[in-house]
Write a protein that holds these residues in place. Structure first.
Motif, PDB file in Angstrom:
ATOM      1  N   ARG A 191      -0.490  -3.108  -9.903  1.00 10.42           N
ATOM      2  CA  ARG A 191      -1.168  -4.340 -10.382  1.00 10.42           C
ATOM      3  C   ARG A 191      -2.653  -4.061 -10.605  1.00 10.42           C
ATOM      4  O   ARG A 191      -3.225  -4.504 -11.597  1.00 10.42           O
ATOM      5  CB  ARG A 191      -1.003  -5.483  -9.377  1.00 10.42           C
ATOM      6  N   LEU A 203      13.786  -5.765 -19.862  1.00  5.43           N
ATOM      7  CA  LEU A 203      12.732  -6.164 -18.920  1.00  5.43           C
ATOM      8  C   LEU A 203      13.311  -6.367 -17.518  1.00  5.43           C
ATOM      9  O   LEU A 203      12.673  -6.016 -16.521  1.00  5.43           O
ATOM     10  CB  LEU A 203      12.039  -7.443 -19.394  1.00  5.43           C
ATOM     11  N   LEU A 252      10.451  -5.801 -14.756  1.00  2.00           N
ATOM     12  CA  LEU A 252       9.273  -6.505 -15.265  1.00  2.00           C
ATOM     13  C   LEU A 252       9.589  -7.984 -15.377  1.00  2.00           C
ATOM     14  O   LEU A 252       8.750  -8.776 -15.798  1.00  2.00           O
ATOM     15  CB  LEU A 252       8.863  -5.932 -16.630  1.00  2.00           C
ATOM     16  N   ARG A 272       9.595   1.709 -10.922  1.00  2.00           N
ATOM     17  CA  ARG A 272       9.013   1.658 -12.279  1.00  2.00           C
ATOM     18  C   ARG A 272       8.419   3.013 -12.661  1.00  2.00           C
ATOM     19  O   ARG A 272       8.362   3.351 -13.833  1.00  2.00           O
ATOM     20  CB  ARG A 272       7.959   0.561 -12.370  1.00  2.00           C
ATOM     21  N   LEU A 306       2.901  -5.929 -19.949  1.00  2.00           N
ATOM     22  CA  LEU A 306       4.237  -5.366 -19.722  1.00  2.00           C
ATOM     23  C   LEU A 306       4.242  -3.867 -19.988  1.00  2.00           C
ATOM     24  O   LEU A 306       4.832  -3.084 -19.250  1.00  2.00           O
ATOM     25  CB  LEU A 306       5.263  -6.028 -20.646  1.00  2.00           C
ATOM     26  N   GLU A 335       9.588  -1.533  -5.828  1.00  2.00           N
ATOM     27  CA  GLU A 335       9.461  -1.843  -7.253  1.00  2.00           C
ATOM     28  C   GLU A 335       8.570  -0.854  -8.003  1.00  2.00           C
ATOM     29  O   GLU A 335       8.948  -0.335  -9.055  1.00  2.00           O
ATOM     30  CB  GLU A 335       8.883  -3.241  -7.397  1.00  2.00           C
ATOM     31  N   LEU A 378       2.559  -2.010 -17.086  1.00  2.00           N
ATOM     32  CA  LEU A 378       3.444  -1.978 -15.920  1.00  2.00           C
ATOM     33  C   LEU A 378       4.622  -1.052 -16.194  1.00  2.00           C
ATOM     34  O   LEU A 378       5.078  -0.326 -15.318  1.00  2.00           O
ATOM     35  CB  LEU A 378       3.931  -3.391 -15.577  1.00  2.00           C
ATOM     36  N   GLY A 379       5.093  -1.078 -17.440  1.00  2.00           N
ATOM     37  CA  GLY A 379       6.196  -0.203 -17.846  1.00  2.00           C
ATOM     38  C   GLY A 379       5.814   1.269 -17.808  1.00  2.00           C
ATOM     39  O   GLY A 379       6.675   2.135 -17.714  1.00  2.00           O
ATOM     40  N   LEU A 380       4.519   1.546 -17.886  1.00  2.00           N
ATOM     41  CA  LEU A 380       4.051   2.935 -17.793  1.00  2.00           C
ATOM     42  C   LEU A 380       3.825   3.354 -16.339  1.00  2.00           C
ATOM     43  O   LEU A 380       3.368   4.447 -16.068  1.00  2.00           O
ATOM     44  CB  LEU A 380       2.744   3.106 -18.568  1.00  2.00           C
ATOM     45  N   GLY A 381       4.112   2.427 -15.434  1.00  2.00           N
ATOM     46  CA  GLY A 381       4.010   2.764 -14.018  1.00  2.00           C
ATOM     47  C   GLY A 381       2.691   2.363 -13.380  1.00  2.00           C
ATOM     48  O   GLY A 381       2.340   2.880 -12.324  1.00  2.00           O
TER      49      GLY A 381
END
Lengths: 377, 232
Positions: free
Chosen positions: B141, A48, A53, A77, B132, A73, B135-138
């Motif tokens: 927000r 993470l 994250l 990501r 998570l 950021e 967000l991890g997939l891009g």
């Protein structure tokens, strides 16, 4: 190979207590780095933190030589692909799930279609493209989750125990497919697992995390055969650890390539030979993997193997003891022998039956000098 | 029993006959409550999302406040809004008292905590790791939040239904800030109170039946959307 990620002095805190400390770690371009450790060691926290994250309390992460900033950021990501232990698919069709990350990136519809179809095909789930994700089995869902990450063609693939929740046959099939995909795509991969077999199969390098600290990084052979300390030895399955002291070289001309020597080690009433580097008088721990220990039934009058072969065997260490415990482990049998200290061996069940092994029975154990790993105390 | 039967017959006559006064009251009720519900959604959805997904020190305090607000008595809301909108009140200058806008404001105060509270609960019922994963997939927000709304669409529609149900059925606040003025601020609930207080039971029952049918029709549409979404 240049590092794609450089981690310096990383500290992650939870409730003002340190939960992860990584003084330095490089992730090399195109490599598969397996991160191993027991539950709660900080493996997921590392993943993470590396994927931004989670905000570290201190430290620097460099991506292709440039430090990561809060402004960059999202862009960073979007260079990553992430797979968690549980697939966490959205309540959409399989196709739309795989397309999700590409759509987040605003990719054109035609590109999305091509990528999704390609990766559904490669992961063997193209026939499920119209199915709702919630109707999939665990193995199918994890394949879709992997397709979703691969479809992004990420610079770095981050996987958090992706096979941990699968049954053994499903896991074996998926692991095989995944391994072959990594070999063909050469995507830089950080793979978190507590399964040593997975780490050994997939990892080109292995990083060991224990109690939130990075303790060793090296090739799988180095970590599994030459753990840096007794805690790592216990984690990677080295079950026999014998305290001893180096008494000197086995012979004056015993130096091997790389500076290693055939050493004599005194441990209680036994004297062992081991290959390594240590000066005489140095206290050491002799570490042995259970599969390196050979057993024979120690019947009265039966000579030791070296005598049977007229001294032509490469086995240099022999000791006698009595069986304390026999535990079946799948097709194998784990045997604990009391030699004044416990020695653990792993033999086939067939061998155990042929030798008619039972608790309390005297047995002989032997191992090669090269099978011993010495840890300085 | 006779009065009830007469009331039901009267409702049928009023509905089928298209009584202009009843139609106007019904339409006004629908407009006021519909608008107040949509406004409460515009406020409650982002606010509920912030409270569900945000991490800030006073978060639990605000969630408990919203949960308390879900049980706000309409007469108390009516009283507070009246005090604020009264000629000598802080917003008296707006001259909103006894207008449709005043009822919308009062109903907004009633519906917003309901929609907010149920939004918090809907989003918190999702797997916490989903945030998570997105967000991890891009996801940005905003993309993450919209994806989570889509995942929680069934309970979010229930929040919308609960918000509409709370305002279409309230009477205290509408009576106090609207004044029950014929052709201006008279809505179904205030009309029912008036009929009953005048001993006109048949009209009261007829308007109640219409109110129930209206609430049912709106919820039927929302339920249809919700269940269609659940099946696909």
């Amino acid at each position: 190979m240049p590092p794609i990620l450089e981690i310096h002095d990383l500290l992650v805190e939870r409730n003002r207590r340190p939960v992860l400390e990584v003084p330095h770690l490089d992730v090399l371009e195109h490599e598969t780095l397996a991160v191993i450790g027991p539950n709660g060691a900080g493996k997921t926290t590392l993943l993470l933190a590396l994927s931004r994250l989670l905000r570290p309390a201190r430290g620097e992460i460099r991506f292709r030589g440039r430090p990561l900033t809060a402004q960059g950021e999202l862009a960073y990501r979007r260079r990553l692909g992430m797979v968690l232990q549980h697939p966490l698919l959205l309540d959409l069709s399989v196709f739309d799930n795989v397309a999700t990350g590409l759509r987040f990136r605003g990719r054109p519809a035609q590109h999305v279609n091509v990528q999704v179809e390609t990766w559904l095909e490669k992961l063997g789930v193209a026939h499920l493209r119209r199915r709702r994700a919630r109707s999939l089995s665990g193995g199918e869902a994890q394949r879709v989750s992997l397709a979703r990450a691969f479809a992004l063609e990420p610079d770095i693939l981050m996987l958090d125990e992706p096979f941990g929740a699968l049954d053994a046959p499903t896991r074996a099939r998926l692991l095989e497919d995944f391994h072959s995909l990594l070999n063909t795509t050469h995507i830089t991969t950080i793979f978190v697992t507590h399964d040593m077999d997975e780490a050994f199969l997939l990892g080109e390098r292995v990083a060991v995390l224990l109690a939130g600290r990075l303790r060793q990084v090296g090739s799988p052979e180095a970590v599994f055969n030459a753990p840096a300390d007794p805690d790592i030895a216990a984690l990677v399955g080295v079950e026999t650890v014998i305290p001893g002291k180096v008494t000197g070289p086995a012979s004056p001309s015993s130096e091997a390539p790389g500076g290693d020597q055939l050493l004599l080690i005194e441990a209680g009433q036994f004297q062992f030979e081991a290959v390594g580097q240590a000066s005489p008088g140095r206290p050491v721990l002799l570490c042995l993997r259970p599969e390196a220990v050979a057993l024979w039934a120690d019947n009265a009058g039966v000579p030791l193997p070296a005598d049977q072969t007229g001294g032509r065997t490469s086995i240099r260490n022999r000791l006698r003891g009595t069986i304390r415990q026999l535990t079946p482990q799948g097709p194998l049998m784990r045997v604990v022998i009391d030699c004044g200290f416990p020695v653990v061996a792993l033999i086939t069940r067939l061998s155990a039956q042929e030798m008619e092994l039972r608790p309390g029975q005297p047995v002989g154990a032997s191992f090669k000098a090269t099978a011993v790993h010495l840890i300085p105390r | 029993m006779t009065a009830i039967w007469e009331g039901i017959k009267q409702a049928f006559v009023l509905l089928v006959g298209g009584d202009p006064e009843v139609m106007q009251i019904t339409l006004l009720s629908l407009q006021i409550s519909g608008f107040a519900t949509l406004l409460s959604l515009a406020i409650g959805l982002p606010l509920g999302t912030l409270l569900a997904l945000g991490r800030f020190p006073t978060r639990k305090f605000w969630v408990s406040l919203i949960n308390t607000g879900m049980a706000l008595p309409p007469v108390v809301v009516g009283l507070v809004v009246s005090l604020i909108l009264w000629r000598s009140g802080p917003l008296g200058i707006l001259r909103m008292m006894y207008t449709v806008n005043a009822i919308v404001v009062a109903q907004l105060v009633i519906a917003t905590p309901v929609v907010t509270g149920l939004t918090v609960s809907a989003l918190q019922s999702l797997d916490p790791r989903l945030q998570l994963q997105l967000l991890g997939l891009g996801a940005s927000r905003l993309q993450m939040v919209t994806a989570m709304w889509r995942e929680a669409r069934l309970p979010l529609l229930a929040a919308l239904m609960a918000g509409f149900g709370a305002v279409i059925s309230e009477v205290g606040a509408s009576m106090m800030v609207g004044g029950n003025l014929l052709h201006h601020t008279r809505v179904l609930t205030t009309a029912i109170v008036l009929s009953t207080s005048q001993g006109d039971w048949a009209d009261g029952i007829a308007l109640s039946v219409i109110l129930l049918l209206l609430a049912y029709a709106v919820n039927l549409v929302l339920t249809w959307v919700q269940q269609r979404s659940a099946q696909h």
